[in-house]
Design an enzyme around this catalytic site. Structure first.
Site, PDB file in Angstrom:
ATOM      1  N   LEU A 127      61.794  43.720  34.396  1.00  0.00           N
ATOM      2  CA  LEU A 127      60.937  42.745  35.067  1.00  0.00           C
ATOM      3  C   LEU A 127      59.818  42.292  34.139  1.00  0.00           C
ATOM      4  O   LEU A 127      59.644  41.111  33.890  1.00  0.00           O
ATOM      5  CB  LEU A 127      60.362  43.344  36.348  1.00  0.00           C
ATOM      6  CG  LEU A 127      59.366  42.473  37.127  1.00  0.00           C
ATOM      7  CD1 LEU A 127      60.039  41.181  37.609  1.00  0.00           C
ATOM      8  CD2 LEU A 127      58.776  43.239  38.303  1.00  0.00           C
ATOM      9  N   SER A 128      59.051  43.237  33.600  1.00  0.00           N
ATOM     10  CA  SER A 128      57.904  42.902  32.755  1.00  0.00           C
ATOM     11  C   SER A 128      58.333  42.248  31.455  1.00  0.00           C
ATOM     12  O   SER A 128      59.431  42.482  30.949  1.00  0.00           O
ATOM     13  CB  SER A 128      57.090  44.168  32.440  1.00  0.00           C
ATOM     14  OG  SER A 128      56.520  44.710  33.601  1.00  0.00           O
ATOM     15  N   PRO A 130      56.410  40.738  27.475  1.00  0.00           N
ATOM     16  CA  PRO A 130      55.238  40.971  26.634  1.00  0.00           C
ATOM     17  C   PRO A 130      53.962  40.309  27.153  1.00  0.00           C
ATOM     18  O   PRO A 130      52.872  40.855  26.989  1.00  0.00           O
ATOM     19  CB  PRO A 130      55.671  40.381  25.282  1.00  0.00           C
ATOM     20  CG  PRO A 130      57.152  40.558  25.265  1.00  0.00           C
ATOM     21  CD  PRO A 130      57.593  40.327  26.683  1.00  0.00           C
ATOM     22  N   ASP A 243      58.039  48.045  45.934  1.00  0.00           N
ATOM     23  CA  ASP A 243      57.469  48.843  47.030  1.00  0.00           C
ATOM     24  C   ASP A 243      58.159  50.198  47.097  1.00  0.00           C
ATOM     25  O   ASP A 243      57.511  51.245  47.217  1.00  0.00           O
ATOM     26  CB  ASP A 243      57.629  48.113  48.368  1.00  0.00           C
ATOM     27  CG  ASP A 243      56.637  46.984  48.547  1.00  0.00           C
ATOM     28  OD1 ASP A 243      55.600  46.991  47.849  1.00  0.00           O
ATOM     29  OD2 ASP A 243      56.890  46.096  49.382  1.00  0.00           O
ATOM     30  N   GLY A 245      59.908  51.564  44.628  1.00  0.00           N
ATOM     31  CA  GLY A 245      59.657  52.257  43.374  1.00  0.00           C
ATOM     32  C   GLY A 245      58.294  52.909  43.318  1.00  0.00           C
ATOM     33  O   GLY A 245      58.124  53.956  42.683  1.00  0.00           O
ATOM     34  N   ARG A 271      43.979  85.830  34.200  1.00  0.00           N
ATOM     35  CA  ARG A 271      42.936  85.806  33.181  1.00  0.00           C
ATOM     36  C   ARG A 271      41.647  86.381  33.756  1.00  0.00           C
ATOM     37  O   ARG A 271      41.195  85.987  34.839  1.00  0.00           O
ATOM     38  CB  ARG A 271      42.717  84.367  32.731  1.00  0.00           C
ATOM     39  CG  ARG A 271      41.499  84.145  31.857  1.00  0.00           C
ATOM     40  CD  ARG A 271      41.717  84.681  30.471  1.00  0.00           C
ATOM     41  NE  ARG A 271      40.706  84.159  29.559  1.00  0.00           N
ATOM     42  CZ  ARG A 271      40.135  84.866  28.596  1.00  0.00           C
ATOM     43  NH1 ARG A 271      40.469  86.136  28.417  1.00  0.00           N
ATOM     44  NH2 ARG A 271      39.248  84.305  27.788  1.00  0.00           N
ATOM     45  N   GLU A 366      54.818  50.490  37.374  1.00  0.00           N
ATOM     46  CA  GLU A 366      55.095  50.049  38.750  1.00  0.00           C
ATOM     47  C   GLU A 366      53.879  49.341  39.356  1.00  0.00           C
ATOM     48  O   GLU A 366      53.625  49.406  40.548  1.00  0.00           O
ATOM     49  CB  GLU A 366      55.499  51.233  39.652  1.00  0.00           C
ATOM     50  CG  GLU A 366      56.619  52.101  39.102  1.00  0.00           C
ATOM     51  CD  GLU A 366      57.953  51.382  39.057  1.00  0.00           C
ATOM     52  OE1 GLU A 366      57.957  50.191  38.742  1.00  0.00           O
ATOM     53  OE2 GLU A 366      58.977  52.030  39.316  1.00  0.00           O
ATOM     54  N   GLY A 367      53.135  48.647  38.511  1.00  0.00           N
ATOM     55  CA  GLY A 367      51.912  47.966  38.934  1.00  0.00           C
ATOM     56  C   GLY A 367      50.721  48.864  38.663  1.00  0.00           C
ATOM     57  O   GLY A 367      50.646  49.979  39.187  1.00  0.00           O
TER      58      GLY A 367
END
Length: 408
Positions: A127-128, A130, A243, A245, A271, A366-367
């Site tokens: 989708l994306s 450059p 949505d 994804g 520890r 994913e945004g």
């Protein structure tokens, strides 16, 4: 291991226990080496496909298992708790299959999905570009109709599985100009189609075992039967897929955070300083409590959105909320995990430094989380806060969007 789990049935609980066991025995021992060598674990995806993991949420008639989204997301979370690169790969593959499974014709689903869902083929989502990441309508990749074929030209950027995928789910412009929301269409393109070239993988901060590359399409010919939906429906298909994804990435982030907490908790119990385990020091104990709180909140928000999805109710706002909360929380939790372990956390003797590096990208893909805030604010502008989903909402949502071939 995760301290909170929500099951819909005893069978689902058994499935999650099985995946947890596989993650612990099969994935965890390989993670550090594969990440260090930047080696893609392709055989693991075949293995997960054979187990049914890649087709969990898709219908049985298409080769999936037909399980609820909330079960699929918890399975993804279990994988992410030991190896984020594999979990992200599972989520991206599911994203790549989504347009076919939801918007594809019956013939397309029967022909393409079985091999995708059983691990025979692995997908990537294109989708994306450059100069068109957060603004997909600005894409310049074109698909020109030529008889019974389309000719695709352009470059896609930041493609997870770029160069190793067997097929690419590609969004390309069939009409209009960059900036137009109409005129984008969706295609499923075999990776061995002449004219497809992958650039060298990006050198990244994290997720080193998950290759990310730009994919160039030069005079790539694709038969019209590989267009998903009608011409011009591509952007709506892409946003619907995102949505879904975003819930996958929320699951990855929640699992990653849980894995970081698991390591931190074990370390803090063993520890000792000043003659007692460091978990008994309030500064550390409170930090661990905040980590647990963030993880439980992320998981609850994710599963609430998944239940809306399973009921075929609108969930776009909830998906953005879930992705935003889970990924921001994962960044904080993994950073705190390094702090709990102190100097040891900064070394590769423990996995928390890797978890911290892996967490950062989840706030971006994913945004970006800035985009998620835009999505949420626009929902607030249109409908206010705390919307109640009723039959009326379901009907309005169905009328407002393109009609998929099955419930999304």
């Amino acid at each position: 291991m995760p301290t909170t789990r929500i099951f819909t049935s005893s069978e689902h609980a058994e499935l999650l226990e099985l995946v947890r066991d596989i993650a612990r025995k099969e994935l965890a021992p390989k993670a550090a080496e594969f990440e260090r060598e930047e080696q893609f674990p392709r055989d693991l995806f075949r293995f997960l496909g054979e187990l049914g993991v890649l087709g969990l949420a898709y219908p049985e008639e298409d080769g999936g298992l037909g399980l609820p989204a909330e079960v699929y997301l918890q399975v993804t979370e279990e994988i992410a708790s030991v190896w984020a690169s594999v979990a992200v790969g599972v989520s991206v593959h599911a994203l790549s299959c989504y347009p076919i499974a939801i918007f594809g014709s019956e013939a397309q689903r029967r022909r393409l999905l079985p091999a995708m869902l059983d691990g025979t083929t692995l997908g990537a989502y294109c989708l994306s570009e450059p100069h068109a990441g957060s603004d997909p309508a600005a894409m310049t990749t074109t698909a020109r109709r030529d008889g019974d074929e389309y000719v695709i030209d352009g470059t896609k950027a930041w493609v997870t599985h770029g160069g190793v995928a067997d097929f690419y789910t590609v969004m390309a412009r069939t009409s209009g100009k960059p900036g137009d929301h109409q005129g984008i269409s969706c295609f499923v393109v075999p990776a061995d189609t002449p004219g497809i070239e992958a650039d060298a993988p990006e050198r990244k901060m994290g997720l080193s075992a998950s290759p990310t590359a730009s994919i160039r399409f030069e005079n790539v010919r694709v038969h019209v039967s590989r267009r998903i939906g009608e011409e011009g429906e591509g952007l709506k298909i892409a946003l619907s897929a995102l949505d879904s994804g975003r819930l996958g990435i929320a699951a990855c982030a929640t699992g990653l955070a849980q894995g970081a907490l698991d390591v931190s908790l074990e370390y803090a119990k063993q520890r000792e300083t000043f003659e007692k385990p460091i978990i008994q020091h309030q500064g550390v104990g409170f930090m661990l409590a905040d980590m647990e709180t963030a993880i439980v909140a992320s998981r609850s928000t994710m599963l609430a959105a998944a239940r809306l999805k399973d009921q075929c109710l609108p969930y776009s706002r909830e998906a953005s909320i879930s992705k935003l909360l889970a990924t921001d929380s994962a960044m904080r939790v993994t950073t705190d995990a390094v702090q709990v372990l102190g100097g040891a956390g900064y070394t590769r003797d423990f996995p928390v430094e890797r978890y911290m590096r892996d967490a950062k990208i989840m706030q971006i893909f994913e945004g970006t989380n800035q985009i998620q805030r835009m999505v949420i604010s626009r929902h607030l502008e249109r409908g206010g806060s705390g919307q109640i989903h009723t039959l009326e909402h379901r009907t309005q949502a169905a009328e407002a969007q393109i009609t998929p071939r099955r419930a999304a």
